[in-house]
Design an enzyme around this catalytic site. Structure first.
Site, mmCIF file in Angstrom:
data_model
loop_
_atom_site.group_PDB
_atom_site.id
_atom_site.type_symbol
_atom_site.label_atom_id
_atom_site.label_comp_id
_atom_site.label_asym_id
_atom_site.label_seq_id
_atom_site.Cartn_x
_atom_site.Cartn_y
_atom_site.Cartn_z
ATOM 1 N N TYR A 142 0.825 -1.216 0.000
ATOM 2 C CA TYR A 142 0.000 0.000 0.000
ATOM 3 C C TYR A 142 0.860 1.268 0.000
ATOM 4 O O TYR A 142 0.435 2.314 -0.471
ATOM 5 C CB TYR A 142 -0.911 0.036 1.229
ATOM 6 C CG TYR A 142 -2.249 -0.630 1.042
ATOM 7 C CD1 TYR A 142 -2.334 -1.963 0.672
ATOM 8 C CD2 TYR A 142 -3.436 0.076 1.236
ATOM 9 C CE1 TYR A 142 -3.559 -2.579 0.508
ATOM 10 C CE2 TYR A 142 -4.670 -0.534 1.079
ATOM 11 C CZ TYR A 142 -4.724 -1.860 0.712
ATOM 12 O OH TYR A 142 -5.945 -2.457 0.551
ATOM 13 N N LYS A 197 3.121 -15.260 1.966
ATOM 14 C CA LYS A 197 3.456 -16.112 0.826
ATOM 15 C C LYS A 197 4.963 -16.319 0.839
ATOM 16 O O LYS A 197 5.686 -15.863 -0.057
ATOM 17 C CB LYS A 197 2.993 -15.448 -0.481
ATOM 18 C CG LYS A 197 1.493 -15.549 -0.718
ATOM 19 C CD LYS A 197 1.034 -16.948 -1.160
ATOM 20 C CE LYS A 197 1.453 -17.223 -2.594
ATOM 21 N NZ LYS A 197 1.044 -18.599 -3.009
ATOM 22 N N ASP A 230 -2.869 -18.038 0.422
ATOM 23 C CA ASP A 230 -3.871 -18.632 -0.474
ATOM 24 C C ASP A 230 -4.540 -19.828 0.211
ATOM 25 O O ASP A 230 -5.760 -20.000 0.156
ATOM 26 C CB ASP A 230 -3.256 -19.019 -1.826
ATOM 27 C CG ASP A 230 -2.030 -19.915 -1.691
ATOM 28 O OD1 ASP A 230 -1.437 -20.011 -0.593
ATOM 29 O OD2 ASP A 230 -1.638 -20.533 -2.708
ATOM 30 N N ASP A 254 -6.409 -7.092 3.727
ATOM 31 C CA ASP A 254 -7.547 -6.443 3.062
ATOM 32 C C ASP A 254 -8.460 -7.501 2.452
ATOM 33 O O ASP A 254 -9.683 -7.480 2.642
ATOM 34 C CB ASP A 254 -7.003 -5.498 1.978
ATOM 35 C CG ASP A 254 -8.127 -4.765 1.262
ATOM 36 O OD1 ASP A 254 -9.051 -4.293 1.941
ATOM 37 O OD2 ASP A 254 -8.076 -4.676 0.013
ATOM 38 N N ASP A 258 -12.207 -9.265 4.078
ATOM 39 C CA ASP A 258 -13.496 -9.220 3.366
ATOM 40 C C ASP A 258 -14.106 -10.622 3.294
ATOM 41 O O ASP A 258 -15.311 -10.794 3.489
ATOM 42 C CB ASP A 258 -13.315 -8.681 1.935
ATOM 43 C CG ASP A 258 -13.547 -7.173 1.854
ATOM 44 O OD1 ASP A 258 -13.504 -6.519 2.915
ATOM 45 O OD2 ASP A 258 -13.762 -6.664 0.748
HETATM 46 C C1 IPM Z 1 -10.525 -1.371 3.685
HETATM 47 C C2 IPM Z 1 -10.771 -0.720 2.358
HETATM 48 C C3 IPM Z 1 -9.640 0.249 2.069
HETATM 49 C C4 IPM Z 1 -8.352 -0.553 1.947
HETATM 50 C C5 IPM Z 1 -9.861 1.158 0.856
HETATM 51 C C6 IPM Z 1 -11.163 1.936 0.964
HETATM 52 C C7 IPM Z 1 -8.710 2.082 0.632
HETATM 53 O O1 IPM Z 1 -10.925 -1.678 1.363
HETATM 54 O O2 IPM Z 1 -10.408 -0.640 4.690
HETATM 55 O O3 IPM Z 1 -10.457 -2.594 3.728
HETATM 56 O O4 IPM Z 1 -8.054 -1.084 0.866
HETATM 57 O O5 IPM Z 1 -7.651 -0.663 2.939
HETATM 58 MG MG MG Z 2 -10.956 -3.677 2.090
#
Ligand code: IPM
Ligand code: MG
Length: 346
Positions: A142, A197, A230, A254, A258
């Site tokens: 990032y 990884k 993975d 990230d 999710d």
């Molecule tokens: C998160 C989001 C952010 C990230 C975006 C909005 C920049 O996806 O907080 O997970 O990628 O960190």
């Molecule tokens: Mg995210």
């Protein structure tokens, strides 16, 4: 009585409306539990861009550095999709994370009983799920240099371009987030699984070695395992309850968070805390935000579920305000809400 300072940054989309509900919860704690908050509000993301031409002003950044905690709604929306990369709403969020040095992002994924049937997995795989992803938040791909898009004429790409991002981690960056994960595991089920990884990335090899070092030298009482990211993704959908705390880097975190969030039935119900080094008051520098995005498709319709943002405030009670009992109280109340509607209980 201590007055706790809080900077609210509602941001874009459903951010402002879920924050209105959080303000009611704050009011409830003031009226019923004798807590006192000094709440200020400011702009971030597209909302800040509309006024200042940038997604986070220096003055807001400065305020964020000074308060006990920041509570952020969400950033982004279709209106801002074509802005230059440097002023996109997300840059405001990333600036806050980086300049406040919020290196440990805590993303709990717990399956509310009322939501177990909303999960894309079977109820018996997710019921009672309670895992915590600790994502490194201020380094890795990032933020690594070099980065950018430039012209590139390597053979086969004459007249073309190249896009570059750099995955980079130092020992110090890995050790501090590993310590955060081990500390949290000690308060839970005492198990950490580290994901990287190491089979293809040198930064992954270093990650594995440093996490192991911290374990062997400082947290030998905690059970530590390692997994390729993975495989970790696969295990998360195969048998997510095998995990307690997962520690991983910024990009894998990230993605994996999710996936973990969706196991619980809804991304829209989960909070997060981003913590940095301790401030003068002994509490960590901190920002709290729901895991969900700005949901522009439902913004302004009174449909957005505010639970994730309310639970983010509950995390602030625990980590920034030392009000763990009150955090547990609100969490218990939120659990009783239906997935689609939740009014603050009295
Ligand atoms: C998160 C989001 C952010 C990230 C975006 C909005 C920049 O996806 O907080 O997970 O990628 O960190
Ligand atoms: Mg995210």
């Amino acid at each position: 009585m201590t007055t706790y300072s809080l900077l609210i940054l509602p941001g874009d989309g459903i951010g402002p409306e879920v924050m209105t509900e959080v303000r009611k919860v704050i009011g409830w704690f003031e009226a019923n539990k004798g807590l006192k908050f000094d709440v200020s509000e400011d702009l971030v993301g597209g909302a800040a861009y509309d006024v200042h031409g940038i997604p986070l002003s220096d003055a807001t950044m400065q305020k964020a550095q000074e308060v006990d905690a920041v509570l952020l709604g969400a950033v982004g929306g279709p209106k801002y999709d074509n802005l230059d990369f440097s002023v996109k709403p997300e840059r405001g969020l990333l600036r806050l994370r980086k300049e406040m040095d919020l290196f440990a992002n805590l993303r709990p994924a717990q399956c509310f009983d009322a939501l177990a049937d909303f999960s894309s997995l079977k109820r018996d795989v997710v019921a009672g799920l309670d895992i915590l992803i600790v994502r490194e938040l201020t380094s890795g791909v990032y933020f690594g240099q070099p980065r950018g898009i430039s012209e590139d004429n390597t053979p086969g790409n004459e007249g073309g371009r190249v896009g570059v991002n750099t995955q980079r981690y130092t020992s110090g960056e890995i050790r501090r987030v590993a310590r955060a994960a081990f500390e949290l595991a000690r308060k839970r089920n005492n198990r950490v699984c580290s994901m990287e990884k190491a089979n293809v990335m040198e930064s992954g090899i270093l990650w594995r070695e440093e996490v192991q070092w911290v374990h062997d030298n400082e947290y030998a009482d905690v059970e530590l395992t390692h997994m390729y990211a993975d495989n970790g993704a696969m295990q998360l959908v195969r048998n997510p309850r095998q995990f307690d705390v997962i520690v991983t880097d910024n990009l894998f975190g990230d993605i994996l968070s999710d996936a973990a969030a969706m196991l619980t039935g809804s991304l829209g119900m989960l909070p997060s805390a981003s913590l940095g080094a301790p401030m003068a008051n002994g509490r960590p520098k901190a920002m709290y935000e729901p895991v969900h995005g700005s949901a522009p498709d439902i913004a302004g319709q009174g449909k957005a579920n505010p639970i994730a943002c309310i639970l983010s405030f509950a995390m602030a009670l625990r980590y920034s305000y030392n009000e763990g009992d009150n955090a547990a109280l609100w969490k218990a109340r939120s659990r009783k809400c239906s997935p689609t509607a939740c009014a603050p209980a009295t």
